[in-house]
Design a protein around this motif. Structure first.
Motif, PDB file in Angstrom:
ATOM      1  N   ALA A 289       6.062   6.423  -0.104  1.00 54.25           N
ATOM      2  CA  ALA A 289       6.569   5.156  -0.631  1.00 54.25           C
ATOM      3  C   ALA A 289       5.524   4.065  -0.429  1.00 54.25           C
ATOM      4  O   ALA A 289       4.599   4.209   0.379  1.00 54.25           O
ATOM      5  N   SER A 290       5.712   2.977  -1.155  1.00 51.44           N
ATOM      6  CA  SER A 290       4.828   1.842  -0.994  1.00 51.44           C
ATOM      7  C   SER A 290       5.411   0.945   0.108  1.00 51.44           C
ATOM      8  O   SER A 290       6.612   0.677   0.118  1.00 51.44           O
ATOM      9  N   HIS A 291       4.583   0.529   1.042  1.00 51.38           N
ATOM     10  CA  HIS A 291       5.052  -0.324   2.139  1.00 51.38           C
ATOM     11  C   HIS A 291       4.381  -1.697   2.087  1.00 51.38           C
ATOM     12  O   HIS A 291       3.320  -1.853   1.485  1.00 51.38           O
ATOM     13  N   THR A 292       5.018  -2.652   2.758  1.00 50.20           N
ATOM     14  CA  THR A 292       4.478  -4.001   2.831  1.00 50.20           C
ATOM     15  C   THR A 292       3.570  -4.105   4.060  1.00 50.20           C
ATOM     16  O   THR A 292       3.974  -3.722   5.165  1.00 50.20           O
ATOM     17  N   PHE A 293       2.372  -4.628   3.871  1.00 51.92           N
ATOM     18  CA  PHE A 293       1.428  -4.815   4.975  1.00 51.92           C
ATOM     19  C   PHE A 293       1.164  -6.302   5.181  1.00 51.92           C
ATOM     20  O   PHE A 293       0.924  -7.030   4.218  1.00 51.92           O
ATOM     21  N   LEU A 294       1.232  -6.716   6.450  1.00 54.41           N
ATOM     22  CA  LEU A 294       0.954  -8.095   6.822  1.00 54.41           C
ATOM     23  C   LEU A 294      -0.340  -8.095   7.628  1.00 54.41           C
ATOM     24  O   LEU A 294      -0.398  -7.484   8.699  1.00 54.41           O
ATOM     25  N   ASN A 295      -1.363  -8.710   7.108  1.00 50.37           N
ATOM     26  CA  ASN A 295      -2.688  -8.703   7.746  1.00 50.37           C
ATOM     27  C   ASN A 295      -3.053  -7.311   8.255  1.00 50.37           C
ATOM     28  O   ASN A 295      -3.470  -7.131   9.408  1.00 50.37           O
ATOM     29  N   GLY A 296      -2.873  -6.331   7.407  1.00 51.38           N
ATOM     30  CA  GLY A 296      -3.299  -4.964   7.711  1.00 51.38           C
ATOM     31  C   GLY A 296      -2.294  -4.114   8.473  1.00 51.38           C
ATOM     32  O   GLY A 296      -2.515  -2.925   8.677  1.00 51.38           O
ATOM     33  N   GLU A 297      -1.184  -4.702   8.907  1.00 47.91           N
ATOM     34  CA  GLU A 297      -0.185  -3.952   9.684  1.00 47.91           C
ATOM     35  C   GLU A 297       1.021  -3.581   8.809  1.00 47.91           C
ATOM     36  O   GLU A 297       1.531  -4.427   8.064  1.00 47.91           O
TER      37      GLU A 297
ATOM     38  N   ARG B 138       0.855  -1.192   0.000  1.00 51.06           N
ATOM     39  CA  ARG B 138       0.000   0.000   0.000  1.00 51.06           C
ATOM     40  C   ARG B 138       0.883   1.231   0.000  1.00 51.06           C
ATOM     41  O   ARG B 138       1.920   1.263   0.669  1.00 51.06           O
ATOM     42  N   TYR B 139       0.411   2.238  -0.695  1.00 43.21           N
ATOM     43  CA  TYR B 139       1.150   3.500  -0.724  1.00 43.21           C
ATOM     44  C   TYR B 139       0.926   4.224   0.608  1.00 43.21           C
ATOM     45  O   TYR B 139      -0.206   4.365   1.073  1.00 43.21           O
ATOM     46  N   VAL B 140       2.019   4.646   1.243  1.00 40.65           N
ATOM     47  CA  VAL B 140       1.918   5.361   2.522  1.00 40.65           C
ATOM     48  C   VAL B 140       2.319   6.815   2.269  1.00 40.65           C
ATOM     49  O   VAL B 140       3.499   7.109   2.060  1.00 40.65           O
TER      50      VAL B 140
END
Ligand code: CDP
Length: 230
Positions: free
Chosen positions: A81-89, A74-76
């Motif tokens: 930048a785009s970040h990696t999310f694990l189960n919404g975190e 998701r873009y933050v």
């Protein structure tokens, strides 16, 4: 100019992700960091006790949990930048730690993990117009990618880059520890049964020991234009 798939593979810390990100931004493609997906699953496994004290993976427990693991990019806006999310975190920072690095290769060697992530990656590539980096993108994930690059650099140069990166983030690591991790991951990635790190026969090889970032991105962009214009 046709839309293509760009696959960038290579050893750990060879500068693949910097190259892939720069190229994607320059040509307006989406960038997918496949290593981040393996790292996110590894973090999940660590948090749930699926990594035993001796470092081995409880494969049965991890495989049973696979349907519960959701990974997204998701873009933050605050980070631009785009970040990696694990189960919404947002786990972008945590997945880059040396601790995750030290467990990721055994997790990435589990066939069920590879199958699940490969299917997800192939979906991202359905509409083309993507740059993806990893270990087996040009060989297994997108064997028909129009542009394949295999990046190489010596373990010492790669460890130095990763050390500088971790230090810049304030992580207290030492160079020998980082070098050992780079070498250990290379070894596991190259020798695993399922889709090992291998250079695709039709990949262009980029040895970047002595290239500056500018030289490297110029080479990449020229190559991209030549292939996408064909
Ligand atoms: O950033 P670095 O190059 O050190 O590694 P990464 O791209 O974040 O990948 C981390 C680990 O995930 C690798 O050492 C591999 O074990 C695994 N991986 C993989 O097996 N296949 C991929 N396509 C990408 C990563």
């Amino acid at each position: 100019m046709k839309k293509i798939i760009v696959a960038i593979d290579g050893f750990s810390s060879s500068g693949k992700s910097t190259m892939a990100k720069q190229l994607a931004a320059a040509v307006g493609y989406a960038y997918i960091d496949s290593g981040a997906m393996y790292r996110a699953i590894t973090l999940y496994a660590m948090r749930h006790g699926f990594i035993r004290p001796d470092g081995s993976v409880d494969t049965a427990a991890l495989c049973a949990a696979l349907p519960d693991i959701r990974i997204e990019f998701r873009y933050v806006p605050e980070a631009a930048a785009s970040h990696t999310f694990l189960n919404g975190e947002d786990v972008e920072r945590e997945i880059r730690s040396l601790e995750v690095s030290s467990h990721v290769s055994p997790v990435a060697a589990v066939p069920e993990v590879r199958h699940a992530l490969t299917a997800m990656m192939q979906q991202y590539g359905e509409a083309k117009g993507i740059v993806m980096d990893g270990r087996d993108i040009g060989t297994t994930v997108f064997p028909a990618a129009e542009m394949k690059v295999f990046v190489n650099a010596s373990p010492e140069v790669r460890a130095r880059r990763r050390y500088d990166e971790l230090r810049a983030k304030g992580d207290e690591v030492d160079y020998e520890q980082v070098l050992a991790n780079v070498q250990e991951r290379d070894e596991i990635d190259r020798n695993r049964k399922e889709s090992p790190l291998r250079q695709a026969p039709d990949a262009l090889v980029l040895d970047n020991d002595n290239l500056t970032r500018e030289e490297q991105s110029a080479w990449l962009l020229d190559t991209f234009r030549r292939i996408a214009d064909e």
